[in-house]
Design a protein around this motif. Structure first.
Motif, PDB file in Angstrom:
ATOM      1  N   LEU A  69      -5.396  15.500   7.554  1.00 27.87           N
ATOM      2  CA  LEU A  69      -4.383  15.247   6.536  1.00 27.87           C
ATOM      3  C   LEU A  69      -4.891  14.271   5.480  1.00 27.87           C
ATOM      4  O   LEU A  69      -5.791  13.471   5.759  1.00 27.87           O
ATOM      5  CB  LEU A  69      -3.111  14.691   7.189  1.00 27.87           C
ATOM      6  CG  LEU A  69      -2.495  15.553   8.296  1.00 27.87           C
ATOM      7  CD1 LEU A  69      -1.278  14.864   8.893  1.00 27.87           C
ATOM      8  CD2 LEU A  69      -2.122  16.939   7.755  1.00 27.87           C
ATOM      9  N   ILE A  70      -4.304  14.339   4.298  1.00 26.77           N
ATOM     10  CA  ILE A  70      -4.714  13.476   3.189  1.00 26.77           C
ATOM     11  C   ILE A  70      -3.528  12.613   2.782  1.00 26.77           C
ATOM     12  O   ILE A  70      -2.451  13.129   2.466  1.00 26.77           O
ATOM     13  CB  ILE A  70      -5.224  14.306   1.996  1.00 26.77           C
ATOM     14  CG1 ILE A  70      -6.473  15.103   2.401  1.00 26.77           C
ATOM     15  CG2 ILE A  70      -5.529  13.401   0.803  1.00 26.77           C
ATOM     16  CD1 ILE A  70      -6.992  16.039   1.326  1.00 26.77           C
ATOM     17  N   ASP A  71      -3.719  11.314   2.814  1.00 29.12           N
ATOM     18  CA  ASP A  71      -2.666  10.402   2.369  1.00 29.12           C
ATOM     19  C   ASP A  71      -2.354  10.638   0.893  1.00 29.12           C
ATOM     20  O   ASP A  71      -3.220  11.111   0.137  1.00 29.12           O
ATOM     21  CB  ASP A  71      -3.114   8.947   2.557  1.00 29.12           C
ATOM     22  CG  ASP A  71      -3.134   8.507   4.016  1.00 29.12           C
ATOM     23  OD1 ASP A  71      -2.432   9.132   4.835  1.00 29.12           O
ATOM     24  OD2 ASP A  71      -3.855   7.534   4.334  1.00 29.12           O
ATOM     25  N   PRO A  72      -1.130  10.294   0.433  1.00 29.28           N
ATOM     26  CA  PRO A  72      -0.793  10.434  -0.996  1.00 29.28           C
ATOM     27  C   PRO A  72      -1.553   9.405  -1.830  1.00 29.28           C
ATOM     28  O   PRO A  72      -1.077   8.301  -2.088  1.00 29.28           O
ATOM     29  CB  PRO A  72       0.718  10.188  -1.020  1.00 29.28           C
ATOM     30  CG  PRO A  72       1.016   9.397   0.205  1.00 29.28           C
ATOM     31  CD  PRO A  72       0.012   9.826   1.238  1.00 29.28           C
ATOM     32  N   LEU A  73      -2.755   9.768  -2.245  1.00 32.24           N
ATOM     33  CA  LEU A  73      -3.682   8.817  -2.864  1.00 32.24           C
ATOM     34  C   LEU A  73      -3.174   8.234  -4.177  1.00 32.24           C
ATOM     35  O   LEU A  73      -3.303   7.015  -4.391  1.00 32.24           O
ATOM     36  CB  LEU A  73      -5.048   9.477  -3.060  1.00 32.24           C
ATOM     37  CG  LEU A  73      -5.716  10.049  -1.792  1.00 32.24           C
ATOM     38  CD1 LEU A  73      -7.080  10.638  -2.138  1.00 32.24           C
ATOM     39  CD2 LEU A  73      -5.848   8.990  -0.716  1.00 32.24           C
ATOM     40  N   PRO A  74      -2.617   9.016  -5.112  1.00 34.83           N
ATOM     41  CA  PRO A  74      -2.158   8.402  -6.367  1.00 34.83           C
ATOM     42  C   PRO A  74      -1.084   7.342  -6.145  1.00 34.83           C
ATOM     43  O   PRO A  74      -1.126   6.270  -6.765  1.00 34.83           O
ATOM     44  CB  PRO A  74      -1.621   9.595  -7.157  1.00 34.83           C
ATOM     45  CG  PRO A  74      -2.333  10.784  -6.604  1.00 34.83           C
ATOM     46  CD  PRO A  74      -2.489  10.484  -5.149  1.00 34.83           C
ATOM     47  N   GLU A  75      -0.128   7.629  -5.263  1.00 32.74           N
ATOM     48  CA  GLU A  75       0.934   6.660  -4.998  1.00 32.74           C
ATOM     49  C   GLU A  75       0.397   5.414  -4.323  1.00 32.74           C
ATOM     50  O   GLU A  75       0.809   4.288  -4.645  1.00 32.74           O
ATOM     51  CB  GLU A  75       2.020   7.305  -4.131  1.00 32.74           C
ATOM     52  CG  GLU A  75       2.797   8.406  -4.816  1.00 32.74           C
ATOM     53  CD  GLU A  75       2.159   9.784  -4.632  1.00 32.74           C
ATOM     54  OE1 GLU A  75       0.945   9.843  -4.324  1.00 32.74           O
ATOM     55  OE2 GLU A  75       2.869  10.781  -4.818  1.00 32.74           O
ATOM     56  N   ILE A  76      -0.536   5.593  -3.393  1.00 30.49           N
ATOM     57  CA  ILE A  76      -1.124   4.438  -2.705  1.00 30.49           C
ATOM     58  C   ILE A  76      -1.957   3.615  -3.677  1.00 30.49           C
ATOM     59  O   ILE A  76      -1.941   2.373  -3.634  1.00 30.49           O
ATOM     60  CB  ILE A  76      -1.964   4.911  -1.504  1.00 30.49           C
ATOM     61  CG1 ILE A  76      -1.046   5.498  -0.425  1.00 30.49           C
ATOM     62  CG2 ILE A  76      -2.795   3.765  -0.927  1.00 30.49           C
ATOM     63  CD1 ILE A  76      -1.775   6.170   0.713  1.00 30.49           C
TER      64      ILE A  76
END
Length: 459
Positions: free
Chosen positions: A232-239
């Protein structure tokens, strides 16, 4: 007894050719004897077979047949990642061209701790690291042994930049090497944010960051692009936005998912990667390289000054002033192999289109396998794959039965599947990294699990 031949020098090629034939024959014979993705019989059987083949590791007199015997024993007792039914881990089948390049590196044996040991290799590494750093939206990169070293190095650079009170904040889905690196570096206990859905929730991260005391810049947030358990990929832009708002440093562990950068079709999943201060990449996962092939990309090259070391026999000031490149600050290690060579050979041989095709193939096979599972009444699919990992389990069943199915498959040598705990349940894990896997291979893998479920006895 004649003097053993060297691998390099004038006689090197003549000495190596028959030995390579021996190795290739032994690999073929070992694979034939194994007969599947894993040796059957479990640890006791493999141990007995290896001990019988090896015998005395250090005999009084040498055995000229040792190369054949030990390579064949290794191959017969191997988990072969090139077998389509070997799909447990982030353990890829290496490309032939990369393996051939690795042989050249072994023959010449350059060590990248000083320029005079590795003149050409050091320049190849410099070209490769700059190219891959640019690909990830960073300024520079260091070659590492893999994700674990890259993650530890990322926290070290953060600590040296922000001080020993630096606090790691990461999700429960983060790779185990991150909390361990915090411990090794003497950092405060990390803040672990629960990830019940498998990815780091921005609202939960915001709450954790808000609750932290301390001055700005004393926090490093670690996000994941490709979790070990489910891909899975964390929500990178929000993080990335939250990290910036809280004045926290951002590290993204893209050891698995970083390979998506090569694919026009999947690259968008890594949007936000370029906002990280440091990025872990690992091309012996979704890059088809022989181990090891890790990198750490950095946004600010000045962070690397923390690694500077001086040893007069390696980087004397007058040598550096005279123009000899200083390599000692390019790694935590001193002696290290030219792992950049095989990566550079692969990138130049395949090009962006060739790499993209490989990435797209394994991602497509994962979606195909997920569809097979979804359509089978005897199995439950966890979710559509994000990269190339599929979680599934027999339905209905218990966690103990899932674990027993996996072990029975291993004991039979029939299939190699991993295990992952998500949503409070244990799942079988298929990590598809073999671009040569076909539709009928996927059906055979699911059939092997189905037949093992029907005849399952716990071990």
């Amino acid at each position: 007894m004649s003097t053993p031949s060297l691998a390099s020098g004038p006689q090197g090629p003549r000495a190596l050719r028959p030995l390579l034939d021996t190795v290739l024959d032994a690999l073929t014979q070992g694979a034939h004897a194994r007969g599947g993705p894993l040796p059957a019989g479990g640890p006791d059987t493999v141990t007995a077979r290896v001990r019988a083949a090896v015998g005395d590791v250090l005999p009084q007199h040498g055995d000229p047949d040792a190369l054949r015997i030990l390579v064949q024993a290794l191959a017969e007792g191997a988990a072969d990642p090139a077998d389509p039914l070997c799909a447990a881990h982030l353990h890829c089948p290496p490309l032939a061209v990369a393996t051939a390049a690795d042989l050249a590196a072994s023959v010449l044996n350059p060590s990248l701790d000083s320029w005079d040991q590795a003149p050409a290799a050091s320049e190849i590494e410099a070209l490769l690291t700059r190219a891959l750093a640019k690909e990830a939206g960073a300024a520079d990169a260091l070659v590492t042994t893999g994700g674990t070293e890259s993650n530890q190095l990322a926290l070290l650079l953060a600590r040296e930049t922000h001080g020993a009170g630096l606090r790691l904040v990461c999700g429960a889905n983060a790779h185990h090497s991150l909390p361990r690196a915090a411990w090794l570096l003497g950092l405060p206990d990390p803040v672990i944010v629960p990830t019940p859905t498998g990815t780091l929730d921005p609202a939960a991260l915001d709450e954790a960051l808000t609750a932290l005391p301390g001055p700005h810049g004393s926090v490093v947030v670690a996000a994941t692009a490709g979790t070990t358990d489910a891909g899975l990929i964390d929500p990178l832009p929000e993080i990335a936005a939250l990290s910036s708002a809280h004045h926290a440093r951002l590290h993204i562990d893209a050891a698995y998912g970083g390979g998506l950068l090569f694919s026009d079709h999947h690259r968008a999943q890594l949007t936000g990667l370029d906002r990280a201060h440091t990025i872990t990449l690992d091309l012996h996962k979704l890059g088809w390289q022989p181990i090891a092939a890790g990198l750490l990309a950095v946004r600010d090259p000045h962070d690397l000054t923390a690694l500077h070391q001086h040893a007069d026999y390696l980087n004397a000031d007058d040598d550096t002033e005279a123009g000899l490149p200083d390599l000692l600050g390019r790694s935590l290690r001193t002696t290290r192999r030219p792992d950049a060579l095989k990566i550079a050979v692969t990138l130049k041989t395949l090009g962006r289109t060739g790499l993209s095709a490989l990435v797209d193939q394994v991602c497509d096979r994962a979606r195909e396998f997920a569809a097979l599972v979804h359509d089978h009444p005897g199995f439950e699919l966890h979710d559509r794959p994000t990269i190339s990992t599929v979680l599934f389990r027999p339905a209905p069943t218990t966690d103990d039965a899932v674990a027993a199915v996996r072990r029975n498959l291993l004991h039979q040598g029939r299939a190699v599947l991993g295990r992952a705990r998500l949503d409070g349940r244990l799942w079988l894990k298929a990590t598809l990294l073999n671009p040569d896997t076909r539709t009928d291979d996927l059906a055979a893998l699911l059939k092997a699990v189905e037949e093992t479920v029907e005849g399952n006895t716990p071990r």
